[in-house]
Design a protein around this motif. Sequence first.
Motif, PDB file in Angstrom:
ATOM      1  N   LEU A 163       0.837  -1.201   0.000  1.00  0.00           N
ATOM      2  CA  LEU A 163       0.000   0.000   0.000  1.00  0.00           C
ATOM      3  C   LEU A 163       0.872   1.251   0.000  1.00  0.00           C
ATOM      4  CD1 LEU A 163      -2.613  -0.916   2.798  1.00  0.00           C
ATOM      5  CD2 LEU A 163      -2.723  -1.469   0.360  1.00  0.00           C
ATOM      6  N   TYR A 164       0.319   2.322  -0.533  1.00  0.00           N
ATOM      7  CA  TYR A 164       0.959   3.635  -0.450  1.00  0.00           C
ATOM      8  C   TYR A 164       0.105   4.515   0.452  1.00  0.00           C
ATOM      9  CZ  TYR A 164       2.911   8.172  -1.644  1.00  0.00           C
ATOM     10  OH  TYR A 164       3.491   9.409  -1.560  1.00  0.00           O
ATOM     11  N   HIS A 165       0.769   5.179   1.406  1.00  0.00           N
ATOM     12  CA  HIS A 165       0.081   6.057   2.356  1.00  0.00           C
ATOM     13  C   HIS A 165       0.223   7.508   1.915  1.00  0.00           C
ATOM     14  CE1 HIS A 165       0.291   8.793   5.865  1.00  0.00           C
ATOM     15  NE2 HIS A 165      -0.659   8.034   6.379  1.00  0.00           N
ATOM     16  N   ASN A 166      -0.894   8.219   1.909  1.00  0.00           N
ATOM     17  CA  ASN A 166      -0.888   9.607   1.451  1.00  0.00           C
ATOM     18  C   ASN A 166      -0.709  10.620   2.575  1.00  0.00           C
ATOM     19  OD1 ASN A 166      -4.014   8.957   1.971  1.00  0.00           O
ATOM     20  ND2 ASN A 166      -3.681  11.148   2.260  1.00  0.00           N
ATOM     21  N   HIS A 167      -0.219  11.805   2.198  1.00  0.00           N
ATOM     22  CA  HIS A 167      -0.320  13.005   3.026  1.00  0.00           C
ATOM     23  C   HIS A 167      -1.155  14.002   2.224  1.00  0.00           C
ATOM     24  CE1 HIS A 167       3.002  10.928   5.050  1.00  0.00           C
ATOM     25  NE2 HIS A 167       2.599  11.594   6.126  1.00  0.00           N
ATOM     26  N   PHE A 171      -2.282  15.362  -3.295  1.00  0.00           N
ATOM     27  CA  PHE A 171      -3.557  15.819  -3.866  1.00  0.00           C
ATOM     28  C   PHE A 171      -3.423  17.183  -4.543  1.00  0.00           C
ATOM     29  CE2 PHE A 171      -4.560  12.671  -0.749  1.00  0.00           C
ATOM     30  CZ  PHE A 171      -5.660  12.006  -1.251  1.00  0.00           C
ATOM     31  N   GLN A 172      -2.205  17.699  -4.582  1.00  0.00           N
ATOM     32  CA  GLN A 172      -1.954  19.006  -5.189  1.00  0.00           C
ATOM     33  C   GLN A 172      -1.180  18.833  -6.485  1.00  0.00           C
ATOM     34  OE1 GLN A 172       0.210  20.610  -1.901  1.00  0.00           O
ATOM     35  NE2 GLN A 172      -1.573  20.637  -0.551  1.00  0.00           N
ATOM     36  N   ALA A 173      -1.618  19.525  -7.536  1.00  0.00           N
ATOM     37  CA  ALA A 173      -0.966  19.404  -8.842  1.00  0.00           C
ATOM     38  C   ALA A 173       0.498  19.823  -8.753  1.00  0.00           C
ATOM     39  CB  ALA A 173      -1.702  20.258  -9.865  1.00  0.00           C
ATOM     40  N   ASN A 174       1.383  19.053  -9.391  1.00  0.00           N
ATOM     41  CA  ASN A 174       2.806  19.395  -9.406  1.00  0.00           C
ATOM     42  C   ASN A 174       3.096  20.379 -10.541  1.00  0.00           C
ATOM     43  OD1 ASN A 174       2.922  17.884 -11.786  1.00  0.00           O
ATOM     44  ND2 ASN A 174       3.873  16.109 -10.820  1.00  0.00           N
ATOM     45  N   LYS A 175       4.372  20.673 -10.755  1.00  0.00           N
ATOM     46  CA  LYS A 175       4.736  21.673 -11.760  1.00  0.00           C
ATOM     47  C   LYS A 175       4.329  21.272 -13.170  1.00  0.00           C
ATOM     48  CE  LYS A 175       9.481  19.835 -12.055  1.00  0.00           C
ATOM     49  NZ  LYS A 175       9.301  19.181 -13.365  1.00  0.00           N
ATOM     50  N   ASP A 176       4.080  19.991 -13.372  1.00  0.00           N
ATOM     51  CA  ASP A 176       3.640  19.510 -14.687  1.00  0.00           C
ATOM     52  C   ASP A 176       2.123  19.427 -14.791  1.00  0.00           C
ATOM     53  OD1 ASP A 176       6.314  19.114 -15.615  1.00  0.00           O
ATOM     54  OD2 ASP A 176       6.405  17.275 -14.412  1.00  0.00           O
ATOM     55  N   GLY A 177       1.443  19.882 -13.725  1.00  0.00           N
ATOM     56  CA  GLY A 177      -0.013  19.860 -13.734  1.00  0.00           C
ATOM     57  C   GLY A 177      -0.611  18.513 -13.402  1.00  0.00           C
ATOM     58  N   ILE A 178       0.227  17.590 -12.889  1.00  0.00           N
ATOM     59  CA  ILE A 178      -0.231  16.243 -12.543  1.00  0.00           C
ATOM     60  C   ILE A 178      -0.547  16.165 -11.056  1.00  0.00           C
ATOM     61  CG2 ILE A 178       0.404  13.800 -12.437  1.00  0.00           C
ATOM     62  CD1 ILE A 178       2.325  14.319 -14.769  1.00  0.00           C
ATOM     63  N   PHE A 195      -3.899   1.329  -1.563  1.00  0.00           N
ATOM     64  CA  PHE A 195      -3.625   2.545  -0.807  1.00  0.00           C
ATOM     65  C   PHE A 195      -4.127   2.483   0.629  1.00  0.00           C
ATOM     66  CE2 PHE A 195      -3.404   3.389  -5.211  1.00  0.00           C
ATOM     67  CZ  PHE A 195      -2.398   4.329  -5.355  1.00  0.00           C
ATOM     68  N   GLN A 196      -3.373   3.187   1.474  1.00  0.00           N
ATOM     69  CA  GLN A 196      -3.802   3.453   2.837  1.00  0.00           C
ATOM     70  C   GLN A 196      -4.212   4.924   2.866  1.00  0.00           C
ATOM     71  OE1 GLN A 196      -0.877   3.885   6.171  1.00  0.00           O
ATOM     72  NE2 GLN A 196      -2.137   2.348   7.214  1.00  0.00           N
ATOM     73  N   MET A 197      -5.501   5.172   2.992  1.00  0.00           N
ATOM     74  CA  MET A 197      -5.969   6.556   2.987  1.00  0.00           C
ATOM     75  C   MET A 197      -5.916   7.149   4.381  1.00  0.00           C
ATOM     76  SD  MET A 197      -9.582   8.341   1.846  1.00  0.00           S
ATOM     77  CE  MET A 197      -9.234   8.522   0.100  1.00  0.00           C
ATOM     78  N   ASP A 198      -5.183   8.251   4.509  1.00  0.00           N
ATOM     79  CA  ASP A 198      -5.151   9.004   5.758  1.00  0.00           C
ATOM     80  C   ASP A 198      -6.253  10.054   5.677  1.00  0.00           C
ATOM     81  OD1 ASP A 198      -4.465  11.133   7.685  1.00  0.00           O
ATOM     82  OD2 ASP A 198      -2.690   9.887   8.062  1.00  0.00           O
ATOM     83  N   LEU A 199      -7.315   9.850   6.439  1.00  0.00           N
ATOM     84  CA  LEU A 199      -8.500  10.702   6.332  1.00  0.00           C
ATOM     85  C   LEU A 199      -8.231  12.140   6.744  1.00  0.00           C
ATOM     86  CD1 LEU A 199     -11.119   8.156   7.735  1.00  0.00           C
ATOM     87  CD2 LEU A 199     -10.617   8.673   5.341  1.00  0.00           C
ATOM     88  N   TYR A 200      -7.326  12.337   7.696  1.00  0.00           N
ATOM     89  CA  TYR A 200      -6.972  13.703   8.092  1.00  0.00           C
ATOM     90  C   TYR A 200      -6.300  14.437   6.939  1.00  0.00           C
ATOM     91  CZ  TYR A 200      -4.318  17.554  10.146  1.00  0.00           C
ATOM     92  OH  TYR A 200      -3.786  18.795  10.395  1.00  0.00           O
ATOM     93  N   TRP A 201      -5.281  13.800   6.344  1.00  0.00           N
ATOM     94  CA  TRP A 201      -4.507  14.486   5.311  1.00  0.00           C
ATOM     95  C   TRP A 201      -5.319  14.736   4.044  1.00  0.00           C
ATOM     96  CZ3 TRP A 201      -0.645  17.299   6.536  1.00  0.00           C
ATOM     97  CH2 TRP A 201       0.214  16.947   7.584  1.00  0.00           C
ATOM     98  N   VAL A 202      -6.248  13.836   3.725  1.00  0.00           N
ATOM     99  CA  VAL A 202      -7.135  14.083   2.587  1.00  0.00           C
ATOM    100  C   VAL A 202      -7.975  15.322   2.853  1.00  0.00           C
ATOM    101  CG1 VAL A 202      -9.036  13.184   1.197  1.00  0.00           C
ATOM    102  CG2 VAL A 202      -7.235  11.642   1.958  1.00  0.00           C
ATOM    103  N   THR A 203      -8.523  15.392   4.068  1.00  0.00           N
ATOM    104  CA  THR A 203      -9.327  16.548   4.458  1.00  0.00           C
ATOM    105  C   THR A 203      -8.480  17.820   4.460  1.00  0.00           C
ATOM    106  OG1 THR A 203     -10.690  15.099   5.849  1.00  0.00           O
ATOM    107  CG2 THR A 203     -10.847  17.475   6.248  1.00  0.00           C
ATOM    108  N   LYS A 204      -7.270  17.721   4.976  1.00  0.00           N
ATOM    109  CA  LYS A 204      -6.345  18.854   5.019  1.00  0.00           C
ATOM    110  C   LYS A 204      -6.060  19.382   3.614  1.00  0.00           C
ATOM    111  CE  LYS A 204      -3.061  21.411   7.118  1.00  0.00           C
ATOM    112  NZ  LYS A 204      -3.345  22.464   8.116  1.00  0.00           N
ATOM    113  N   ALA A 205      -6.007  18.481   2.649  1.00  0.00           N
ATOM    114  CA  ALA A 205      -5.729  18.851   1.263  1.00  0.00           C
ATOM    115  C   ALA A 205      -6.936  19.488   0.572  1.00  0.00           C
ATOM    116  CB  ALA A 205      -5.276  17.629   0.477  1.00  0.00           C
ATOM    117  N   GLY A 206      -8.096  19.469   1.254  1.00  0.00           N
ATOM    118  CA  GLY A 206      -9.305  20.023   0.653  1.00  0.00           C
ATOM    119  C   GLY A 206     -10.003  19.056  -0.280  1.00  0.00           C
TER     120      GLY A 206
END
Length: 289
Positions: A163-167, A171-178, A195-206
């Motif tokens: 699994l990959y864990h998110n922060h 969820f924010q586009a990089n310099k290439d728009g990805i 994936f391991q979804m971190d519910l706080y960080w998803v919310t933090k990202a909007g």
Amino acid sequence: MKNVLFFRLLSLFILMSMGLTAFSQKKWGGMTLYTVRNEMGKDAKATLKQVADLGYKYIEAVDYKDGKFYGMTPDEFKSYLKSLGLTPISVHMGSMTLENADKLVADVKAAGFKYFIAPVPPMGMFKFDTKTRKLGMEGSVEKLADILNTIAKKAKAAGLEFLYHNHDFEFQANKDGIVPIDYLLEHLDPKYVNFQMDLYWVTKAGADPVAYFQRYPGRFKIWHVKDMDSQERFAPVGQGKIDFKRILDNKKLSGMKYYIVEQDQTFDGLQPMDALKLSKQGLIKFGFN
């Protein structure tokens, strides 16, 4: 005769009481040892005993050095957890590289874990700005995907799930728009990487966790469950503003198999163990079981 009968009845009462107590303290739910990392560094075994006494059933580990988990060999760690009634479910392997992956996979398997998790982009790609406290990554998301895919196939061959864990930065586009998380979800085969979804960080990202469940059903096998207070700080479950009821209603859609309580930091004098107690109450409130 009366004394014998009295003591038999007393013994029966004590046994029944012990049974009721054991039943009332049935373990369920999971927590990550990252929450009590300082305590684990001082006395790992005593801390694990406290975690078990709180009623948690399974744990996620985060400390692995020189082939050991918290100073214990994989077999020792697995055995000690079993003696406490704790199950090793997942482990964050921040030190993973293409070169050491085989060794890490073997030790994770030997310790009894089911999930091998990349907590951040590995191999120096993760960046933390000490001044702004912002998290991020350097390098292309394509390179990240290649690394994750290669290590995930090794984990899969050993019978582990990767699994990959998110922060928030994924969820924010990089310099290439990805948008990195979207790229990973769309380009990594769920046969190997989920994936391991971190519910706080998803919310933090909007972002909206449920919207991601709808777009990518079945991909989020574990949740990190922690709340967000009015200052957007980490908070125990039920002590903040995240709508866990709505998220939990979409559990099947997400593919969630396990949930892990986490609190990266505590504030205002709250101790990590007390945060875990409060989160346990919050889990009950929202219907986690």
